[in-house]
Each structure stands twice: as structure tokens, then as C-alpha cells.
Scaffold this active site. Structure first.
Site, PDB file in Angstrom:
ATOM      1  N   LYS A 263       0.857  -1.181   0.063  1.00 21.48           N
ATOM      2  CA  LYS A 263       0.209   0.036   0.079  1.00 21.48           C
ATOM      3  C   LYS A 263       0.907   1.340   0.106  1.00 21.48           C
ATOM      4  O   LYS A 263       2.095   1.163   0.302  1.00 21.48           O
ATOM      5  CB  LYS A 263      -0.978  -0.170   1.398  1.00 21.48           C
ATOM      6  CG  LYS A 263      -1.939  -1.180   1.300  1.00 21.48           C
ATOM      7  CD  LYS A 263      -2.755  -0.889   2.374  1.00 21.48           C
ATOM      8  CE  LYS A 263      -3.327  -2.450   2.871  1.00 21.48           C
ATOM      9  NZ  LYS A 263      -4.185  -2.357   4.031  1.00 21.48           N
TER      10      LYS A 263
ATOM     11  N   TYR B 153     -11.964  -3.183  -2.640  1.00 23.16           N
ATOM     12  CA  TYR B 153     -12.422  -3.183  -1.114  1.00 23.16           C
ATOM     13  C   TYR B 153     -14.059  -3.468  -1.049  1.00 23.16           C
ATOM     14  O   TYR B 153     -14.710  -3.183   0.132  1.00 23.16           O
ATOM     15  CB  TYR B 153     -12.171  -2.337  -0.349  1.00 23.16           C
ATOM     16  CG  TYR B 153     -10.548  -2.319   0.293  1.00 23.16           C
ATOM     17  CD1 TYR B 153     -10.015  -3.501   0.875  1.00 23.16           C
ATOM     18  CD2 TYR B 153      -9.638  -1.311  -0.070  1.00 23.16           C
ATOM     19  CE1 TYR B 153      -8.651  -3.657   1.268  1.00 23.16           C
ATOM     20  CE2 TYR B 153      -8.300  -1.538   0.422  1.00 23.16           C
ATOM     21  CZ  TYR B 153      -7.834  -2.755   1.035  1.00 23.16           C
ATOM     22  OH  TYR B 153      -6.677  -2.903   1.733  1.00 23.16           O
TER      23      TYR B 153
ATOM     24  N   ASN C  49      -1.063  -0.278   7.726  1.00 27.56           N
ATOM     25  CA  ASN C  49      -0.384  -1.448   7.885  1.00 27.56           C
ATOM     26  C   ASN C  49       0.186  -2.133   6.706  1.00 27.56           C
ATOM     27  O   ASN C  49       0.510  -3.549   6.544  1.00 27.56           O
ATOM     28  CB  ASN C  49      -1.672  -2.788   8.381  1.00 27.56           C
ATOM     29  CG  ASN C  49      -2.729  -2.962   7.325  1.00 27.56           C
ATOM     30  OD1 ASN C  49      -2.648  -2.436   6.204  1.00 27.56           O
ATOM     31  ND2 ASN C  49      -3.699  -3.542   7.877  1.00 27.56           N
TER      32      ASN C  49
ATOM     33  N   HIS D 192      -1.212  -5.553   1.680  1.00 27.75           N
ATOM     34  CA  HIS D 192      -2.775  -6.478   1.453  1.00 27.75           C
ATOM     35  C   HIS D 192      -2.540  -7.772   0.852  1.00 27.75           C
ATOM     36  O   HIS D 192      -1.494  -7.834   0.069  1.00 27.75           O
ATOM     37  CB  HIS D 192      -3.602  -5.673   0.496  1.00 27.75           C
ATOM     38  CG  HIS D 192      -4.665  -6.402  -0.028  1.00 27.75           C
ATOM     39  ND1 HIS D 192      -5.955  -6.654   0.370  1.00 27.75           N
ATOM     40  CD2 HIS D 192      -4.800  -7.313  -1.060  1.00 27.75           C
ATOM     41  CE1 HIS D 192      -6.798  -7.444  -0.157  1.00 27.75           C
ATOM     42  NE2 HIS D 192      -6.237  -7.830  -1.129  1.00 27.75           N
TER      43      HIS D 192
HETATM   44  N1  UDP Z   1      -9.025  -1.302   8.549  1.00 31.03           N
HETATM   45  C1  UDP Z   1      -9.118  -0.431   9.152  1.00 31.03           C
HETATM   46  N2  UDP Z   1      -9.710  -0.295  10.338  1.00 31.03           N
HETATM   47  C2  UDP Z   1     -10.276  -1.528  10.718  1.00 31.03           C
HETATM   48  C3  UDP Z   1     -10.093  -2.728  10.107  1.00 31.03           C
HETATM   49  C4  UDP Z   1      -9.504  -2.612   8.791  1.00 31.03           C
HETATM   50  O1  UDP Z   1      -8.544   0.767   8.717  1.00 31.03           O
HETATM   51  O2  UDP Z   1     -10.703  -1.557  11.786  1.00 31.03           O
HETATM   52  C5  UDP Z   1      -8.283  -1.455   6.966  1.00 31.03           C
HETATM   53  C6  UDP Z   1      -6.887  -2.113   7.270  1.00 31.03           C
HETATM   54  O3  UDP Z   1      -5.774  -1.362   6.334  1.00 31.03           O
HETATM   55  C7  UDP Z   1      -6.827  -3.376   6.530  1.00 31.03           C
HETATM   56  C8  UDP Z   1      -7.920  -3.114   5.441  1.00 31.03           C
HETATM   57  O4  UDP Z   1      -8.869  -2.105   5.918  1.00 31.03           O
HETATM   58  O5  UDP Z   1      -5.743  -4.027   6.112  1.00 31.03           O
HETATM   59  C9  UDP Z   1      -9.048  -4.128   5.084  1.00 31.03           C
HETATM   60  O6  UDP Z   1      -9.474  -4.714   6.221  1.00 31.03           O
HETATM   61  P1  UDP Z   1      -9.650  -6.142   6.130  1.00 31.03           P
HETATM   62  O7  UDP Z   1     -10.601  -7.082   7.466  1.00 31.03           O
HETATM   63  O8  UDP Z   1      -9.745  -7.065   4.954  1.00 31.03           O
HETATM   64  O9  UDP Z   1      -8.203  -6.874   6.634  1.00 31.03           O
HETATM   65  P2  UDP Z   1      -6.838  -7.443   5.812  1.00 31.03           P
HETATM   66  O10 UDP Z   1      -7.402  -8.691   4.853  1.00 31.03           O
HETATM   67  O11 UDP Z   1      -6.161  -6.394   5.038  1.00 31.03           O
HETATM   68  O12 UDP Z   1      -5.995  -7.984   7.083  1.00 31.03           O
HETATM   69 MG    MG Z   2      -8.820  -8.111   3.778  1.00 31.12          MG
END
Ligand code: UDP
Ligand code: MG
Length: 162
Positions: free
Chosen positions: A20, A60, A123, A126
Site C-alpha cells: 500500500k 475493497y 498496515n 494487502h
Molecule cells: N482497516 C482499518 N480499520 C479497521 C479494520 C481494517 O482501517 O478497523 C483497514 C486495514 O488497512 C485493513 C483493510 O482495512 O488492512 C482491509 O480490512 P480487512 O479486514 O480485509 O483486513 P486485511 O485483510 O487487510 O488483513
Molecule cells: Mg482483507
């Protein structure tokens, strides 16, 4: 009966991984690529792009009801993203292990997010969360001709198949 090589080929899978904008800006491209590469996974597609907000919303789409959706899509489209496809046995599930938990506070040390990030909204990486998502995300980010199928000499040492 399937030959060992055919079994090996059948077990190959692909996943979509993206660095990202925060990972790119922090100079973590090589660090992240090297963790997948050293494990033995194979890079079959890579490009650097600035996704539009509409594209980020598509990527997303599963999260569109979540309160952070708008900020997340603004962020993903705020700068360059390194989009990749990695191939290997178990790469979808193990890729998620290399990445670590969504919230870096909960990611184990040794994982990418555990070692390199602190907050959930930044974080840095992805990774597809399952076979269906992997297929959809690869299709969204790459044209079929951007995926390169090749065999590497390391494979016989990584998998023990001649
Ligand atoms: N995210 C966020 N706040 C939250 C949960 C997720 O900003 O409370 C963001 C975070 O960057 C995450 C992305 O949304 O990587 C996508 O969420 P997902 O639950 O799919 O997590 P991932 O698959 O990336 O671990
Ligand atoms: Mg995800």
C-alpha cells in the site's frame, strides 16, 4: 496415476499481494518482496500504479458497509501501490501468515505487519484472504497477459520435485 510433477502443478496457487502507499513511501518494497521471495514463492506479476478511488472501492467492495471504508479507499488511492501476484503451494494462506494480523498491534513479531507497522490504518500490505478473493483480485488488478508463467531452477530445490 498422477506423476509427482503433475501433483506439484495441481497444488500451485496464486495470490494477490499489494504494498500500500504507506509501504511504498516508507521504502519497504524490497523488504516485503524479499520475504516472499526468500520463502520460495515465485513472483509472476508486478507493477506500480496509483489506483483511482473508484478502483479502490472495487478492490475493497466487501467492506463497503464498514465505517473505515471511505478513509481506506481514499488512502489506497492516495499514491503508488505495488501490485503483485505470487505463486506457490499454499501461497494464499501462508501469504496471510507472512503478512500477520490485520491490526499490527496483534501481529506476531516476525510477520511483515508485526515487524514493520504499528496501526491498523497504516498496515502497509494487502493479501487475498482466500481462493475466491485471490481469483477476483488478480482479475481486477491484472490483465491475463501480465501474468508470466515460468519455471525457475530453484523449484526442484524448494519442492524436491525433479
Ligand atoms: N482497516 C482499518 N480499520 C479497521 C479494520 C481494517 O482501517 O478497523 C483497514 C486495514 O488497512 C485493513 C483493510 O482495512 O488492512 C482491509 O480490512 P480487512 O479486514 O480485509 O483486513 P486485511 O485483510 O487487510 O488483513
Ligand atoms: Mg482483507
Amino acid at each position: 496415476m498422477l506423476q509427482e510433477q503433475e501433483v506439484h502443478a495441481a497444488e500451485m496457487e496464486r495470490t494477490f499481494i499489494a504494498i500500500k502507499p504507506d509501504g511504498v513511501q516508507r521504502g519497504l518494497i524490497a523488504e516485503i518482496i524479499s520475504r516472499f521471495e526468500r520463502k520460495g514463492f515465485k513472483l509472476v506479476a508486478i507493477k506500480i500504479v496509483v489506483p483511482s478511488k473508484g478502483f479502490a472501492q472495487k478492490h475493497y467492495h466487501d467492506l463497503k458497509e464498514r465505517p473505515f471504508f471511505n478513509g481506506l479507499c481514499d488512502f489506497l488511492s492516495s499514491g503508488p501501490v505495488v501490485a503483485m501476484v505470487w505463486e506457490g503451494e499454499g501461497v494464499i494462506k501462508y501469504g496471510r501468515k507472512l503478512i500477520g494480523a490485520t491490526d499490527p498491534q496483534k501481529s506476531e513479531p516476525g510477520t511483515i505487519r508485526g515487524d514493520l507497522a504499528i496501526v491498523v490504518g497504516r498496515n502497509i500490505i494487502h493479501g487475498s484472504d482466500g481462493p475466491e478473493t485471490a481469483k477476483d483480485e488478480i482479475k481486477l488488478w491484472f490483465k491475463p497477459e501480465e501474468l508470466v508463467s515460468y519455471s525457475s531452477n530453484a523449484e526442484k530445490w524448494i519442492y524436491g520435485v525433479n
